[in-house]
Design an enzyme around this catalytic site. Structure first.
Site, PDB file in Angstrom:
ATOM      1  N   ASP A  87      -2.019  10.447 -26.085  1.00  0.00           N
ATOM      2  CA  ASP A  87      -3.670  10.533 -26.616  1.00  0.00           C
ATOM      3  C   ASP A  87      -4.386  10.442 -25.248  1.00  0.00           C
ATOM      4  O   ASP A  87      -4.382   9.382 -24.592  1.00  0.00           O
ATOM      5  CB  ASP A  87      -4.003   9.224 -27.396  1.00  0.00           C
ATOM      6  CG  ASP A  87      -5.217   9.551 -28.179  1.00  0.00           C
ATOM      7  OD1 ASP A  87      -5.971  10.293 -27.733  1.00  0.00           O
ATOM      8  OD2 ASP A  87      -5.566   8.848 -29.054  1.00  0.00           O
ATOM      9  N   ASP A  98     -11.248  14.218 -26.709  1.00  0.00           N
ATOM     10  CA  ASP A  98     -10.362  13.169 -27.166  1.00  0.00           C
ATOM     11  C   ASP A  98      -9.342  14.112 -27.886  1.00  0.00           C
ATOM     12  O   ASP A  98      -9.787  14.750 -28.718  1.00  0.00           O
ATOM     13  CB  ASP A  98     -11.065  12.422 -28.017  1.00  0.00           C
ATOM     14  CG  ASP A  98     -10.369  11.209 -28.408  1.00  0.00           C
ATOM     15  OD1 ASP A  98      -9.116  10.938 -27.962  1.00  0.00           O
ATOM     16  OD2 ASP A  98     -10.706  10.394 -29.211  1.00  0.00           O
ATOM     17  N   HIS A 160     -13.741  10.581 -35.911  1.00  0.00           N
ATOM     18  CA  HIS A 160     -14.958  10.115 -35.374  1.00  0.00           C
ATOM     19  C   HIS A 160     -15.722  11.111 -34.698  1.00  0.00           C
ATOM     20  O   HIS A 160     -15.423  11.994 -34.097  1.00  0.00           O
ATOM     21  CB  HIS A 160     -14.663   8.776 -34.394  1.00  0.00           C
ATOM     22  CG  HIS A 160     -13.832   9.230 -33.375  1.00  0.00           C
ATOM     23  ND1 HIS A 160     -14.219   9.658 -32.026  1.00  0.00           N
ATOM     24  CD2 HIS A 160     -12.442   9.214 -33.094  1.00  0.00           C
ATOM     25  CE1 HIS A 160     -13.094   9.764 -31.302  1.00  0.00           C
ATOM     26  NE2 HIS A 160     -11.985   9.464 -31.897  1.00  0.00           N
ATOM     27  N   HIS A 168     -16.487   6.612 -29.894  1.00  0.00           N
ATOM     28  CA  HIS A 168     -16.692   6.441 -31.332  1.00  0.00           C
ATOM     29  C   HIS A 168     -18.230   6.320 -31.729  1.00  0.00           C
ATOM     30  O   HIS A 168     -18.799   5.074 -31.595  1.00  0.00           O
ATOM     31  CB  HIS A 168     -15.770   5.404 -31.743  1.00  0.00           C
ATOM     32  CG  HIS A 168     -14.407   5.517 -31.706  1.00  0.00           C
ATOM     33  ND1 HIS A 168     -13.196   4.594 -32.086  1.00  0.00           N
ATOM     34  CD2 HIS A 168     -13.698   6.632 -31.127  1.00  0.00           C
ATOM     35  CE1 HIS A 168     -12.232   4.847 -31.392  1.00  0.00           C
ATOM     36  NE2 HIS A 168     -12.357   6.312 -31.145  1.00  0.00           N
ATOM     37  N   GLU A 193      -8.304  13.456 -36.296  1.00  0.00           N
ATOM     38  CA  GLU A 193      -7.393  12.964 -35.940  1.00  0.00           C
ATOM     39  C   GLU A 193      -6.441  12.100 -36.802  1.00  0.00           C
ATOM     40  O   GLU A 193      -6.509  10.816 -37.144  1.00  0.00           O
ATOM     41  CB  GLU A 193      -7.442  11.913 -34.762  1.00  0.00           C
ATOM     42  CG  GLU A 193      -8.128  10.598 -34.712  1.00  0.00           C
ATOM     43  CD  GLU A 193      -8.318   9.867 -33.650  1.00  0.00           C
ATOM     44  OE1 GLU A 193      -7.285   9.745 -32.863  1.00  0.00           O
ATOM     45  OE2 GLU A 193      -9.424   9.553 -33.049  1.00  0.00           O
ATOM     46  N   GLU A 276      -4.424  15.187 -32.585  1.00  0.00           N
ATOM     47  CA  GLU A 276      -6.011  15.082 -32.610  1.00  0.00           C
ATOM     48  C   GLU A 276      -6.754  16.160 -31.668  1.00  0.00           C
ATOM     49  O   GLU A 276      -6.222  16.476 -30.745  1.00  0.00           O
ATOM     50  CB  GLU A 276      -6.385  13.821 -31.827  1.00  0.00           C
ATOM     51  CG  GLU A 276      -7.888  13.547 -31.775  1.00  0.00           C
ATOM     52  CD  GLU A 276      -8.256  12.309 -30.989  1.00  0.00           C
ATOM     53  OE1 GLU A 276      -7.322  11.621 -30.404  1.00  0.00           O
ATOM     54  OE2 GLU A 276      -9.357  11.919 -31.223  1.00  0.00           O
TER      55      GLU A 276
HETATM   56 MN    MN Z   1     -10.276   9.916 -30.993  1.00  0.00          MN
HETATM   57 MN    MN Z   2      -7.513   9.981 -29.046  1.00  0.00          MN
END
Ligand code: MN
Ligand code: MN
Length: 292
Positions: A87, A98, A160, A168, A193, A276
């Site tokens: 990640d 992200d 998010h 976030h 995600e 994600e």
């Molecule tokens: Mn994330």
């Molecule tokens: Mn992430």
């Protein structure tokens, strides 16, 4: 006024760099590789391509769902059969991307269906994105895709919205229908995600995962602390990135100013896979910013 970020090209560039760093991580994740070195290499790639890591590379394994990054003294090597979530975050002046994918280390092929299920769930969620569309449409698409493969979505972990320097940013994208009454707005940047498991579908807090974040600007009382804040702002970071001894000491003495993140562990110790992408809500649907 345009609903899109003024620095949209920076968001796209950060997305491409994060996507490439994710793919690099997946390729390098072989048995015997130290997870600290893997994280360092992913982050070096991001820095070498004109971005900064938006958070420490998360290398959570097996029933760890998220929020583990190796410390600077971590000597644990990846083992065949590890289900590794790579990640990765990159940002360019606060324009954040992200992205994550899951790899089974050593090609032992015990969890192919789980890995495929989470990938399909992410794709189904992305296909459901519409400007002014309901978040719940995305959530239901994810949930349907996960159940179709006979697994459970992790209910407590959500996608998010993302805003400059804010990973976030307040709007959640659940992996289960019936939780969100929000809608998506054109020009918005959102991370989708899903996490998928053969366990119970919930997480609990595990041990500290070496990730921290400034709750607020510490001001100028301590110059070393001010330097650290200038570098990380309110984005998550890890002491693996802090080599200056004065900054290390200042951070150690400033625990009250720092939010610490526990590792999220699946409550039934089920295996967990994650996928994600960061997307831009475009005029007719999602533009995937972290594709490669
Ligand atoms: Mn994330
Ligand atoms: Mn992430």
């Amino acid at each position: 006024m345009s609903p899109y970020p003024a620095d949209l090209e920076a968001w796209r560039r950060a997305g491409r760099i994060a996507g490439e760093a994710r793919e690099l991580g997946l390729r390098l994740a072989r048995p015997g590789v130290l997870r600290r070195e893997l994280a360092d290499q992913i982050e070096a790639y991001i820095r070498g391509h004109g971005a900064e890591p938006a958070f420490p590379t998360n290398l959570s394994r097996n029933w760890e769902a998220a929020h583990y990054t190796p410390s600077d003294t971590d000597e644990v090597a990846l083992a065949a059969g590890d289900l590794l979530k790579v990640d990765v975050g990159a940002h360019i002046h606060g324009a954040i991307a992200d992205t994550a994918a899951t790899v089974e280390v050593g090609e032992t092929h015990q969890h192919d269906r789980l890995v495929r299920a989470v990938r399909e769930a992410l794709e189904a969620g992305i296909r459901a994105v519409r400007p002014n569309g309901a978040v719940d449409e995305v959530s239901r698409a994810i949930e349907r895709a996960v159940h179709a493969q006979g697994f459970k979505p992790v209910v407590d972990l959500t996608g998010h919205s993302i805003e400059p320097y804010l990973l976030h940013a307040g709007k959640s994208i659940p992996s289960v229908g019936g939780y969100s009454t929000a809608s998506l707005r054109e020009g918005e940047v959102v991370a989708i995600e899903p996490f998928v498991t053969n366990g119970e579908g919930h997480i609990e807090d595990g041990p500290f995962g070496n990730i921290v974040r400034f709750r607020a600007d510490p001001g100028n009382r301590d110059p070393a602390l001010a330097r650290a804040f200038a570098r990380f702002r309110t984005l998550p970071f890890t002491t693996r990135w802090v080599t200056d001894p004065a900054e290390r000491a200042a951070l150690k003495g400033a625990r009250r100013l720092l939010q610490t993140y526990p590792v999220f562990v699946e409550t039934g110790r089920g295996w967990v896979a994650q996928a994600e992408h960061t997307i831009l809500v475009g005029p007719s649907g999602a533009e995937v910013l972290t594709a490669v």
